[in-house]
Design an enzyme around this catalytic site. Structure first.
Site, short mmCIF file in Angstrom:
data_model
loop_
_atom_site.label_atom_id
_atom_site.label_comp_id
_atom_site.label_asym_id
_atom_site.label_seq_id
_atom_site.Cartn_x
_atom_site.Cartn_y
_atom_site.Cartn_z
N GLY A 76 0.82 -1.22 0.00
CA GLY A 76 0.00 0.00 0.00
C GLY A 76 0.85 1.26 0.00
N ALA A 77 1.96 1.23 -0.75
CA ALA A 77 2.86 2.39 -0.78
C ALA A 77 2.39 3.46 -1.76
CB ALA A 77 4.27 1.93 -1.14
N GLY B 113 1.54 4.43 3.89
CA GLY B 113 2.52 3.61 3.17
C GLY B 113 3.38 4.46 2.26
N SER C 260 -4.07 -0.66 14.98
CA SER C 260 -4.89 0.54 15.18
C SER C 260 -5.52 0.52 16.56
CB SER C 260 -6.00 0.60 14.13
OG SER C 260 -6.84 1.69 14.41
N TYR D 142 -13.64 -4.02 9.74
CA TYR D 142 -12.32 -3.34 9.75
C TYR D 142 -11.66 -3.49 11.12
CZ TYR D 142 -8.88 0.42 9.94
OH TYR D 142 -7.70 1.14 10.14
N SER E 159 -0.30 5.34 -1.32
CA SER E 159 -1.20 6.31 -0.69
C SER E 159 -0.87 6.45 0.79
CB SER E 159 -2.65 5.80 -0.86
OG SER E 159 -3.56 6.60 -0.19
N GLY E 160 -1.27 7.57 1.39
CA GLY E 160 -1.28 7.76 2.84
C GLY E 160 -0.03 7.32 3.58
N1 LIG Z 1 -5.78 6.77 8.64
C1 LIG Z 1 -5.78 6.51 9.95
O1 LIG Z 1 -6.23 7.31 10.77
C2 LIG Z 1 -5.25 5.22 10.47
C3 LIG Z 1 -5.24 5.01 11.85
C4 LIG Z 1 -4.74 3.81 12.35
C5 LIG Z 1 -4.25 2.86 11.48
N2 LIG Z 1 -4.29 3.09 10.14
C6 LIG Z 1 -3.77 2.05 9.28
O2 LIG Z 1 -2.81 2.62 8.42
C7 LIG Z 1 -2.70 1.82 7.24
C8 LIG Z 1 -2.71 2.70 6.00
O3 LIG Z 1 -3.93 3.38 5.93
P1 LIG Z 1 -4.04 4.85 5.29
O4 LIG Z 1 -4.74 5.67 6.29
O5 LIG Z 1 -2.75 5.29 4.75
O6 LIG Z 1 -5.09 4.57 4.10
P2 LIG Z 1 -4.99 4.75 2.52
O7 LIG Z 1 -4.44 6.09 2.20
O8 LIG Z 1 -6.32 4.38 2.01
O9 LIG Z 1 -3.92 3.66 2.10
C9 LIG Z 1 -4.27 2.31 2.00
C10 LIG Z 1 -3.37 1.64 0.98
O10 LIG Z 1 -3.80 0.27 0.85
C11 LIG Z 1 -3.90 -0.02 -0.53
N3 LIG Z 1 -4.87 -1.09 -0.78
C12 LIG Z 1 -6.20 -1.07 -0.59
N4 LIG Z 1 -6.75 -2.21 -1.01
C13 LIG Z 1 -5.74 -2.97 -1.49
C14 LIG Z 1 -5.70 -4.25 -2.09
N5 LIG Z 1 -6.81 -4.96 -2.32
N6 LIG Z 1 -4.49 -4.76 -2.47
C15 LIG Z 1 -3.37 -4.02 -2.28
N7 LIG Z 1 -3.37 -2.80 -1.74
C16 LIG Z 1 -4.55 -2.27 -1.35
C17 LIG Z 1 -4.35 1.28 -1.16
O11 LIG Z 1 -4.10 1.26 -2.56
P3 LIG Z 1 -4.60 2.45 -3.52
O12 LIG Z 1 -3.58 3.54 -3.39
O13 LIG Z 1 -4.62 1.82 -4.87
O14 LIG Z 1 -5.95 2.87 -3.03
C18 LIG Z 1 -3.47 2.26 -0.41
O15 LIG Z 1 -2.18 2.32 -0.99
C19 LIG Z 1 -3.84 0.81 7.32
O16 LIG Z 1 -3.33 -0.42 7.80
C20 LIG Z 1 -4.78 1.41 8.36
O17 LIG Z 1 -5.53 0.42 9.03
C21 LIG Z 1 -4.77 4.24 9.62
#
Ligand SMILES: NC(=O)c1ccc[n+]([C@@H]2O[C@H](COP(=O)([O-])OP(=O)(O)OC[C@H]3O[C@@H](n4cnc5c(N)ncnc54)[C@H](OP(=O)(O)O)[C@@H]3O)[C@@H](O)[C@H]2O)c1
Length: 422
Positions: free
Chosen positions: A82-83, A88, A215, A262, A85-86
């Site tokens: 998931g590198a 990663g 999380s 989730y 977006s966000g």
């Molecule tokens: N945001 C928060 O507040 C928060 C808090 C606690 C923990 N987290 C954790 O942080 C991590 C990253 O989340 P984020 O907030 O950075 O969200 P994000 O921006 O949506 O990033 C998620 C990444 O996962 C990829 N992904 C989604 N479905 C996939 C699939 N089927 N196969 C391969 N890759 C896939 C996405 O790809 P695309 O770029 O193609 O969409 C994206 O690169 C997650 O584990 C989340 O649970 C987030």
């Protein structure tokens, strides 16, 4: 309005927004064609007649890349899922910029991954982009084969399992290629297979580390996980025990709830780390860690939420709970778990700036403390009792072997027998 009042009003707004919009007539389909720009999207019910079953799934792997002219030198090899977006993306950026790592961006959309690397000026020869569709166990296997061809005999030193989906608004479950509910498949099972297929390779590396992002939402001893419903709860794992496949949508065997799916998957991510540590740390030398990055309220994780929510949520997290962290700082936190010598300790759930068990309090410098948001120091956080339930973790881990299709031959032989575990 007093601070307490504003906390209640905003909390109520958020709870309502989390729960209220779960009945939109949308159908989620798994679409994992290599020709598609992205692998999952929603279509209005009116378009259902397009016959979603005919949409192709993950079809074939990329041609394996070979290291060829790239000189890795003393740099370490790190895979970040998931590198694109966000969190990663920012973790990959931080690792690339450190000059100490060659980053393999494991993404579902290769063109998007390449565009991200270009936009953020990743230096040439500091990264490569590889296809990994976590909603397909075959794609995970193909990714591992490609990775092995790419890196040849050089072992993988670091694996960061970061990718995830959050589908709180979907009234009905969507299914992975293998028939598992999407959040469970992408967040837990795909990563579970990936880690297990790479253990034997990683144990050959000196100082290898495997990080799975956790999380607080999966931790019921926090504000986000304990007060905001639904709570994570794996029940007695009845869904998993029944095979976990369509029409079974929840690992506890109950009715589908996207927000809970989730949270359950995040509990499983953290339990997986504890169990990997107990089973394999001593014998393989690999460091297994989990971490909470803070609330990165602006990432695409919240893509299903309405625009007004996505505007208010960061402000709420910043000014009311104190749990907010920006994408870049969160990425640096994850990169710290990969790189910092203090994070070589295995079996730890790392956090920063407090355990988020209350809303933050302002310190003398006027910055919020205690809620896991921006700033503060890294520390070893406590997981909830549910996450620490040893029997449940063992059972969940063993069932995950079956669900992810991992054969006896594929399991690392270095683990101790279950009753000898740490
Ligand atoms: N945001 C928060 O507040 C928060 C808090 C606690 C923990 N987290 C954790 O942080 C991590 C990253 O989340 P984020 O907030 O950075 O969200 P994000 O921006 O949506 O990033 C998620 C990444 O996962 C990829 N992904 C989604 N479905 C996939 C699939 N089927 N196969 C391969 N890759 C896939 C996405 O790809 P695309 O770029 O193609 O969409 C994206 O690169 C997650 O584990 C989340 O649970 C987030």
């Amino acid at each position: 309005m007093t601070l307490m009042k504003s906390v209640f009003v905003l909390l109520a707004l958020l709870v309502v927004s989390t729960r209220a919009f779960t009945v939109l007539p949308l159908t989620r389909v798994s679409y994992i064609s290599k020709t598609a720009a992205s692998s999952a999207f929603t279509v209005p019910t009116a378009l259902k007649s397009l016959e979603v079953a005919e949409i192709p799934s993950y079809e074939s792997k990329e041609s394996p890349k070979v290291l060829g002219g790239i000189k890795i030198g003393l740099r370490k090899l790190v895979v970040v899922t998931g590198a694109s977006s966000g969190l990663g993306r920012e973790c990959a950026r931080s690792l690339v910029n450190s000059g100490k790592y060659f980053v393999i961006m494991a993404v579902r959309d290769v063109d998007k991954g390449k565009a991200v690397a270009k936009k953020f000026n990743f230096p040439e020869n500091s990264y490569t982009v590889m296809k990994l569709e976590l909603a397909s166990l075959q794609s995970v296997r193909d990714f591992v084969a490609n990775l092995k061809a790419f890196k040849s005999a050089r072992p993988l030193t670091h694996l960061v399992c970061n990718a995830a989906v959050y589908l709180p608004k979907d009234p009905k479950p969507s299914w992975s290629d293998d028939g598992y509910e999407m959040s469970m498949a992408v967040n837990h099972l795909g990563h579970f297979l990936l880690v297990n297929l790479l253990l034997d390779d990683m144990k050959k590396a000196k100082g290898a580390r495997c990080v799975i992002v956790g999380s607080i939402t999966g931790n019921t001893n926090t504000v986000g996980g304990g007060l905001v419903y639904p709570k994570a709860d794996l029940g007695k794992l009845k869904g998993m025990e029944s095979g976990g496949k369509q029409p079974i949508a929840m690992m506890d065997g109950k009715n589908y709830d996207g927000a809970k799916a989730y949270k359950d998957s995040k509990v499983m991510n953290m339990m997986t780390v504890s169990e990997l540590h107990r089973r394999y740390h001593k014998s393989t030398g690999i460091t297994f860690s989990s971490m909470y990055p803070g609330c990165i309220a602006e990432t695409q994780l919240f893509r299903e939420k309405r625009q007004w929510f996505r505007k208010i949520f960061p402000l709420f997290m910043k000014y009311v709970t104190g749990g907010y962290v920006g994408e870049q700082e969160a990425g640096e936190r994850l990169a710290q778990v990969v790189d910092d010598p203090i994070c070589s300790k295995s079996g730890v759930y790392w956090s920063w700036n407090g355990g988020a068990q209350t809303v933050g309090r302002y310190d003398a410098s006027g910055k919020p403390k205690g809620a896991g948001g921006s700033g503060g120091e890294i520390f070893e956080n406590q997981q909830s009792d549910a996450v620490q339930d040893r029997d449940m973790a063992m059972r969940m881990f063993d069932l995950s072997f079956d669900l992810a299709g991992i054969s006896e031959k594929e399991k690392t032989k270095d683990g101790p027998e279950p009753d000898n575990m740490l």
